[in-house]
Scaffold this active site. Structure first.
Site, PDB file in Angstrom:
ATOM      1  N   LEU A  78       0.866  -1.176   0.000  1.00  0.00           N
ATOM      2  CA  LEU A  78       0.000   0.000   0.000  1.00  0.00           C
ATOM      3  C   LEU A  78       0.906   1.230   0.000  1.00  0.00           C
ATOM      4  CD1 LEU A  78      -3.102   0.490   2.312  1.00  0.00           C
ATOM      5  CD2 LEU A  78      -1.821   2.339   1.263  1.00  0.00           C
ATOM      6  N   ALA A  79       1.281   1.676  -1.174  1.00  0.00           N
ATOM      7  CA  ALA A  79       2.296   2.716  -1.280  1.00  0.00           C
ATOM      8  C   ALA A  79       2.278   3.211  -2.720  1.00  0.00           C
ATOM      9  CB  ALA A  79       3.667   2.160  -0.916  1.00  0.00           C
ATOM     10  N   GLU A  80       1.499   4.246  -2.971  1.00  0.00           N
ATOM     11  CA  GLU A  80       1.271   4.649  -4.361  1.00  0.00           C
ATOM     12  C   GLU A  80       2.504   5.224  -5.037  1.00  0.00           C
ATOM     13  OE1 GLU A  80      -0.880   5.054  -1.934  1.00  0.00           O
ATOM     14  OE2 GLU A  80      -2.620   3.935  -2.652  1.00  0.00           O
ATOM     15  N   GLN A  84      -5.782   2.007  -6.869  1.00  0.00           N
ATOM     16  CA  GLN A  84      -7.072   1.403  -6.512  1.00  0.00           C
ATOM     17  C   GLN A  84      -8.246   2.358  -6.676  1.00  0.00           C
ATOM     18  OE1 GLN A  84      -8.057  -0.378  -2.389  1.00  0.00           O
ATOM     19  NE2 GLN A  84      -7.237  -2.055  -3.587  1.00  0.00           N
ATOM     20  N   PHE A  85      -8.063   3.588  -6.255  1.00  0.00           N
ATOM     21  CA  PHE A  85      -9.044   4.659  -6.488  1.00  0.00           C
ATOM     22  C   PHE A  85      -8.253   5.912  -6.870  1.00  0.00           C
ATOM     23  CE2 PHE A  85     -11.369   1.828  -3.688  1.00  0.00           C
ATOM     24  CZ  PHE A  85     -12.649   1.832  -4.223  1.00  0.00           C
ATOM     25  N   ALA A  86      -8.791   6.682  -7.792  1.00  0.00           N
ATOM     26  CA  ALA A  86      -8.081   7.877  -8.245  1.00  0.00           C
ATOM     27  C   ALA A  86      -7.790   8.819  -7.084  1.00  0.00           C
ATOM     28  CB  ALA A  86      -8.903   8.606  -9.311  1.00  0.00           C
ATOM     29  N   ASP A  87      -8.663   8.822  -6.095  1.00  0.00           N
ATOM     30  CA  ASP A  87      -8.449   9.666  -4.920  1.00  0.00           C
ATOM     31  C   ASP A  87      -7.100   9.396  -4.249  1.00  0.00           C
ATOM     32  OD1 ASP A  87     -11.719  10.341  -4.155  1.00  0.00           O
ATOM     33  OD2 ASP A  87     -11.243   8.665  -5.436  1.00  0.00           O
ATOM     34  N   ILE A  97      -4.269   8.546  -5.780  1.00  0.00           N
ATOM     35  CA  ILE A  97      -3.126   8.667  -6.694  1.00  0.00           C
ATOM     36  C   ILE A  97      -2.162   9.770  -6.242  1.00  0.00           C
ATOM     37  CG2 ILE A  97      -4.090  10.380  -8.287  1.00  0.00           C
ATOM     38  CD1 ILE A  97      -2.984   8.683 -10.602  1.00  0.00           C
ATOM     39  N   PRO A 157      -0.332  10.556  -3.612  1.00  0.00           N
ATOM     40  CA  PRO A 157       1.019  10.310  -3.101  1.00  0.00           C
ATOM     41  C   PRO A 157       2.024  10.029  -4.227  1.00  0.00           C
ATOM     42  CG  PRO A 157      -0.587   9.099  -1.788  1.00  0.00           C
ATOM     43  CD  PRO A 157      -1.332   9.666  -2.980  1.00  0.00           C
ATOM     44  N   HIS A 196     -13.615   8.608  -2.301  1.00  0.00           N
ATOM     45  CA  HIS A 196     -13.784   7.593  -3.352  1.00  0.00           C
ATOM     46  C   HIS A 196     -14.688   8.122  -4.463  1.00  0.00           C
ATOM     47  CE1 HIS A 196     -12.629   5.186   0.212  1.00  0.00           C
ATOM     48  NE2 HIS A 196     -12.139   4.309  -0.630  1.00  0.00           N
TER      49      HIS A 196
HETATM   50  C1  TPP Z   1      -3.381   5.862   0.279  1.00  0.00           C
HETATM   51  C2  TPP Z   1      -4.423   4.784   0.146  1.00  0.00           C
HETATM   52  N1  TPP Z   1      -4.311   3.864  -0.809  1.00  0.00           N
HETATM   53  C3  TPP Z   1      -5.246   2.920  -0.979  1.00  0.00           C
HETATM   54  C4  TPP Z   1      -6.329   2.849  -0.154  1.00  0.00           C
HETATM   55  C5  TPP Z   1      -7.392   1.819  -0.382  1.00  0.00           C
HETATM   56  N2  TPP Z   1      -7.401   0.812   0.693  1.00  0.00           N
HETATM   57  C6  TPP Z   1      -8.219   0.933   1.733  1.00  0.00           C
HETATM   58  S1  TPP Z   1      -7.979  -0.286   2.853  1.00  0.00           S
HETATM   59  C7  TPP Z   1      -6.819  -1.034   1.892  1.00  0.00           C
HETATM   60  C8  TPP Z   1      -6.186  -2.307   2.309  1.00  0.00           C
HETATM   61  C9  TPP Z   1      -5.872  -2.303   3.744  1.00  0.00           C
HETATM   62  O1  TPP Z   1      -5.378  -3.534   4.030  1.00  0.00           O
HETATM   63  P1  TPP Z   1      -5.021  -3.939   5.512  1.00  0.00           P
HETATM   64  O2  TPP Z   1      -4.098  -2.945   6.113  1.00  0.00           O
HETATM   65  O3  TPP Z   1      -4.575  -5.328   5.415  1.00  0.00           O
HETATM   66  O4  TPP Z   1      -6.373  -3.775   6.295  1.00  0.00           O
HETATM   67  P2  TPP Z   1      -7.488  -4.869   6.486  1.00  0.00           P
HETATM   68  O5  TPP Z   1      -8.490  -4.585   5.426  1.00  0.00           O
HETATM   69  O6  TPP Z   1      -6.809  -6.172   6.340  1.00  0.00           O
HETATM   70  O7  TPP Z   1      -7.944  -4.590   7.856  1.00  0.00           O
HETATM   71  C10 TPP Z   1      -6.616  -0.314   0.742  1.00  0.00           C
HETATM   72  C11 TPP Z   1      -5.649  -0.692  -0.307  1.00  0.00           C
HETATM   73  C12 TPP Z   1      -6.400   3.807   0.868  1.00  0.00           C
HETATM   74  N3  TPP Z   1      -7.412   3.827   1.720  1.00  0.00           N
HETATM   75  N4  TPP Z   1      -5.449   4.747   0.999  1.00  0.00           N
END
Ligand code: TPP
Ligand code: TPP
Ligand code: MG
Ligand code: MG
Lengths: 341, 335, 341, 335
Positions: free
Chosen positions: B66-68, B90-93, B95, B97, B137
């Site tokens: 999780l690291a854009e 995953q969502f344009a919002d 992007i 970072p 979102h």
């Molecule tokens: C900067 C950013 N990128 C992407 C997302 C979309 N997103 C929301 S939760 C998530 C996954 C989180 O995974 P995890 O830390 O394993 O939490 P879990 O759902 O397992 O509790 C993602 C990719 C976000 N919220 N923020």
């Protein structure tokens, strides 16, 4: 004696209050599952897209560590910067079940955001719960800024920031930890890690969050996130460290995912469900309090019923409450463009 | 649009068209890979990469941290070393970072090396509102990126275009930002040619011809303009609807010839109005078609609000829709 | 024997070539100091702003570790992602002194960027030197991407990415190291750390880069960045690890700042200058090669003179070379806006 | 402009005006602090914070890590907890890693909390070209941010405004992006009131009145427009020069009344033209002053090139200058 038997030095009434918060959080989530994850409760949203972005209220499994954290903090002076998992924490810090439902039902009276945020983003300046965004990681470095302000102003405040486990992969986690370490800030970073069945994605990560934290020169410990006593002790050590200039602490709290469905779909067999119940923090706390004599079955029944009742009332009140008006979308903009209304 | 005459067609929604384009390109060229949060094991939160993990393996269907910034940065590096990465945000919002990696790095690499290096990546991301996504979102991001020379910005509104443009984007030697409207994913179906179906990046398409007013739009707003045009036709107003499809490069000729014909222009977008990409289109028209204008250049767009609220009344307040569009067109038509 | 005495297993001619690169890099920098840090060499830029952004060519002090890194890499197949400090490294990878001067003088023939980049941003696809930006940190995660492509394509390539020590504070360093570790990529991150007199800013950092790297589960070592032998051995270990699937290595290379001025201004006293010379990597290499019999004073004289001559010629050629034409600013844009020309 | 009549004046350049504003506000209110890369021990790369470290100490003149997202994020947090941080980004080109913190966080906090929270921060950063900064020390960034509701964007062109607007920005309860043109830092001097001198954020200022053509500009381009106007006056063309000073909020009334008077508009900015903030001004004019227009709305701006090259001929090619501006105005005047 009783208290000691419960594994902490908290008074029975304090323990019961915390347990009640755990039960309340769970009751809220259970209610929402019933309401088909909230969507059917609202204005005719249907179809695959109705849940876009609504990863809301996923506190289940984290109740123990969340109320333990709240118990270790000074309500009113310490700060909490939650993530989307922190229903029980926010309740323990002062949010009411009605507040929660007003957010869930996207009502005008939602105190967190006036129903602008998707449900689950709670905040309250009065309760020092910092309104979170959904952008994972950003809040960690903000929390370091809050703690820096405490230090600069010479006030005794601890800041707790929570993140799901993937949040620590983002650059902002690094920038926040680095800054907090360099300034020995009174900051606690709680990593709420719900291992799902497939296990973590191996391409995402090497090493442990504890090793990471130590790389920054920070105190760190891993706990059983499902156990109140373990969590409370760790959080107490961390707040004590923070208050005495010892700097930040990272706490890694893995928990077991509580789900009745199998990875591929379908219900789990009874023996698995039974084993799962043994990991359920609410159930563990209940057994602990029963064993310590702080709670008995009938008191627990009452408490469960009371919580269910509060939630039912909150749902009723919230669903009857008015939605915001469209043009109120312009409230709290810095200025209005003439044509916008 | 190039299509051999022996192509079979399949009825598809946009989400399937996107998946088809990715799948076919990964079959065609093993340098192509897709990477992003949950694109692998989970098949993407919208299912755009469903089944690809099993088919192409974890190295080419890469679940990233999780690291854009990291996602785009890794994609850039992989592209420099011979791969053709499709990076999904995953969502344009989320992007933002990666803003520096996109703007200062990907978009600038060919230029700063005077042509020595290039970065053939596609950044795909679901965007847009009207889906109860709330503040994080729902956003439109095209104005930030269509301002950046060195970057192509594509916004399909139809399944066929989604497939043909995405395939072109993957084959493009330079970075392309590919915006997929979440509400359009499952909004309409159309017959899409199977296999080799390429739509060139650049040209706009006139979706409906008209004589009184020109409407310019992209993504979901194209559909709303079509609905407004339908309504207005009943009232005797003839609306031309131009689907821009690509904002960078922008098809200036099609825009100007439409305005020269109708004399009136309405630009429609979801993004908040001030500094939105509609301003650029208005500026081009008012500079280069001034003589043909029979009325002010009008924009119908989101209001200047930090982001689209979650609750239904305020989301509706924010979103342009066929009624609001028809109203603006009607007023301009009678100017 | 001779080679062994020099502390490495490199052949004398190889050692001499590396030493010559070090001398060349230093000669270029010395020449540029003389040219008043390059500005006066160019078209009448004067005043306080002429050096805006031109933190260029600060290789001095890093020559040993840079040529050691190049020596440990396979030129032609391995990748280098330099930062603004890496003159000696780029020379060792194949950039010529004339190439450097064409960049410095912002000439059309500058092979790195056609004089678009500020001087010091070197790149060459042929030499696998990745053109860097000035945005510190971004290149680290890109380097991880390069290494990922090597792994995915199954080719034996090592990627070396260099950063100044503050670059590792940025989020992208974290994201790059995390990714590289999780995939066990053939990546080496060299941290070029020039301690200035005032010491590092304490508010920036806690702990050591080595501890950080270990937090990611990466191999890491600290070396004497001014010593060729120490550096070469470490880089060799790192490339060997990378080539055998052992994953990334972080190398922290602190060096002493070589400056004849005191922190507050004014010249340093002779004994300080003398002590400083003892830290100068070029001088240390020279003494080592003299001691090992690989070099003698007269050969060294010749080599020094040769380098000075090459640099002088490069300066002459570059200053006589034509500047780019204004409208060539439109070369290599993806498309031309009709009005732009 | 509010100034008591007992104020003494001092001759200053913009760099000193900035320093004076920061110093005075830090004296006045101990919640104010400044933070950024090298702002402390080094006093800033342009000297904007020279002497402040010694005067206010390392906690309030905070040298931060090299981490722009962190700088803005820490500032946001500190603001939530009662401080008033001024975050310096060393060069505007390096602000992008903080894009998400600025756009999705700082600018959205008041709105998303429905007024419960606010983020009183100022983000100061040197921007702009013509200084041989090359691709990474020359860029203009205002278009990205003036598009974001929830953020104020200020661009002074004169020392007095720099001081008065910066003081207003520091006292503003919401986030303000404060852009200081590097070439203007030491370009002109003027008498600046000492002490309490506040310029409100919002209103534009007419720097020169004229009747034939209106020029709209900000930062360095204001000076270039003044020079072009001077030249054109000799040729009998009367040019009005409007210094916008603030892009968000934008002083639409001043823009429209100027165009209604002259009937002709030229917008000048350094940033590349497509999607630059000039497009918004053109769009506003062509929608709201259409009836008054006697000619096309013209933009003079940087070409669509990924960034401003280092070498002199190409930097000159990129930069608008008085000659290019005069040429465009002259042509429009005779339309
Ligand atoms: C900067 C950013 N990128 C992407 C997302 C979309 N997103 C929301 S939760 C998530 C996954 C989180 O995974 P995890 O830390 O394993 O939490 P879990 O759902 O397992 O509790 C993602 C990719 C976000 N919220 N923020
Ligand atoms: C993202 C980014 N932010 C800021 C800068 C401006 N900048 C260039 S070098 C530098 C300081 C580097 O310090 P250090 O790593 O100590 O290198 P040294 O100058 O000591 O070799 C800064 C802040 C930059 N280049 N990139
Ligand atoms: Mg998880
Ligand atoms: Mg340093």
């Amino acid at each position: 004696m009783i208290a000691r038997a419960s594994g902490t030095d908290l008074e029975p009434h304090a323990l019961l209050a915390l347990y009640k918060t755990m039960v309340m959080a769970r009751a809220i989530e259970r209610r929402l599952w019933v309401l088909d994850h909230l969507a059917s409760a609202r204005s005719g949203d249907v179809g695959a897209q109705r849940r876009v972005g609504s990863r809301n209220l996923e506190s289940a499994g984290f109740e123990a560590v969340q109320v333990a954290a709240a118990a270790a903090l000074d309500r009113g002076s310490d700060w909490v910067v939650p993530c989307h998992l922190d229903l029980a924490l926010c309740l323990a810090m002062g949010l009411s079940p009605l507040d929660v439902m007003l957010s869930i039902f996207a009502r005008a009276a939602d105190p967190s955001s006036g129903a602008r945020q998707a449900p689950g983003a709670f905040g309250s300046r009065a309760a020092r719960i910092v309104m979170t965004s959904a952008s994972a990681g950003r809040h960690v470095v903000q929390a370091a800024g809050i703690a820096y302000a405490s230090k600069l102003q010479g006030v005794d405040q601890v800041t707790l920031v929570c993140t799901d486990e993937r949040g620590i992969q983002s650059g902002d986690w690094h920038e926040g930890m680095n800054f907090a370490g360099a300034h020995a800030l009174p900051l606690i970073c709680l990593i709420e890690d719900r291992a799902d069945d497939e296990g973590p994605i191996p391409q995402n990560w090497l090493g442990s969050p504890i090793a990471r934290a130590e790389g920054y020169g920070l105190a760190a410990e891993a706990i059983d996130g499902g156990d109140f006593v373990d969590a409370f002790a760790a959080l107490r050590r961390a707040t004590a460290r923070a208050r005495t200039g010892g700097g930040p602490t990272v706490i890694h709290a893995p928990v077991v995912e509580l789900t009745s469905t199998k990875p591929g779909g379908g219900l789990r067999p009874p023996e698995e469900l039974e084993a799962l119940a043994g990991h359920d923090p609410v159930e563990r706390m209940r057994r602990r309090l029963l064993a310590a004599g702080v709670l008995d079955e009938s008191a627990d029944d009452n408490l469960q019923r009371e919580c269910a009742g509060v939630v039912r009332t909150a749902v009723e009140e919230a669903s009857a409450a008015p939605s915001p008006k469209g043009p109120q979308a312009l409230d709290n903009v810095l200025w209005r463009r003439p044509d916008d209304g | 649009m190039c299509c051999g005459d022996d192509l079979t067609m399949a009825e598809m929604r946009m989400i399937e068209a996107v998946r088809a384009a990715i799948t076919e390109e990964m079959e065609r060229d093993e340098r192509v890979l897709i990477m992003g949060e949950d694109v692998g094991r989970k098949g993407g939160v919208f299912g755009a990469t469903d089944g690809l993990y099993a088919r192409f393996g974890e190295a080419r269907v890469l679940d990233t941290p999780l690291a854009e910034s990291g996602i785009v940065g890794v994609a850039i590096g992989a592209a420099l070393n011979g791969l053709i990465p499709i990076a999904e945000i995953q969502f344009a919002d989320f992007i933002h970072p990666a803003f520096d990696q996109i703007v200062s790095e990907a978009a600038r690499t060919r230029y700063r090396s005077n042509g020595d290096w290039s970065v053939p990546i596609v950044i795909r991301t679901p965007f847009g509102g009207g889906v109860h996504g709330g503040l994080y979102h729902s956003q439109s991001i095209e104005a930030f990126y269509a301002h950046v020379p060195g970057l192509k910005v594509v916004v399909p509104s139809m399944p066929g275009d989604a497939k043909g443009l995405l395939k072109s984007a993957i084959r493009d030697p330079d970075p392309v930002l590919f915006l997929e409207h979440k509400k359009v994913y499952r909004l309409v179906t159309e017959e899409v040619p199977e296999g080799e179906h390429l739509v060139p990046i650049g040209p706009a398409v006139v979706r409906r011809e008209g004589t009184n007013v020109s409407c310019f739009a992209w993504g979901l707003m194209t559909h709303y303009c079509m609905q407004a045009a339908e309504q207005l036709a009943n009232e005797g107003v003839s609306v031309e609807v131009v689907d821009l499809r690509c904002l960078a490069p922008l098809d200036r000729d099609t825009i100007l010839s439409s305005v020269r014909k109708t004399g009136k222009a309405v630009i429609v977008h979801e993004d908040n109005i001030t500094g939105g990409f509609g301003a650029e289109i208005a500026a081009i028209i008012s500079e280069h078609a001034f003589d043909s204008l029979d009325g002010p250049v009008v924009r119908v767009a989101g209001p200047d609000i930090p982001a689209m609220p979650f609750n239904t009344p305020q989301e509706d307040f924010f979103m342009p829709n066929p009624v609001k569009i028809a109203e603006a067109v009607r007023k301009l038509a009678s100017y």
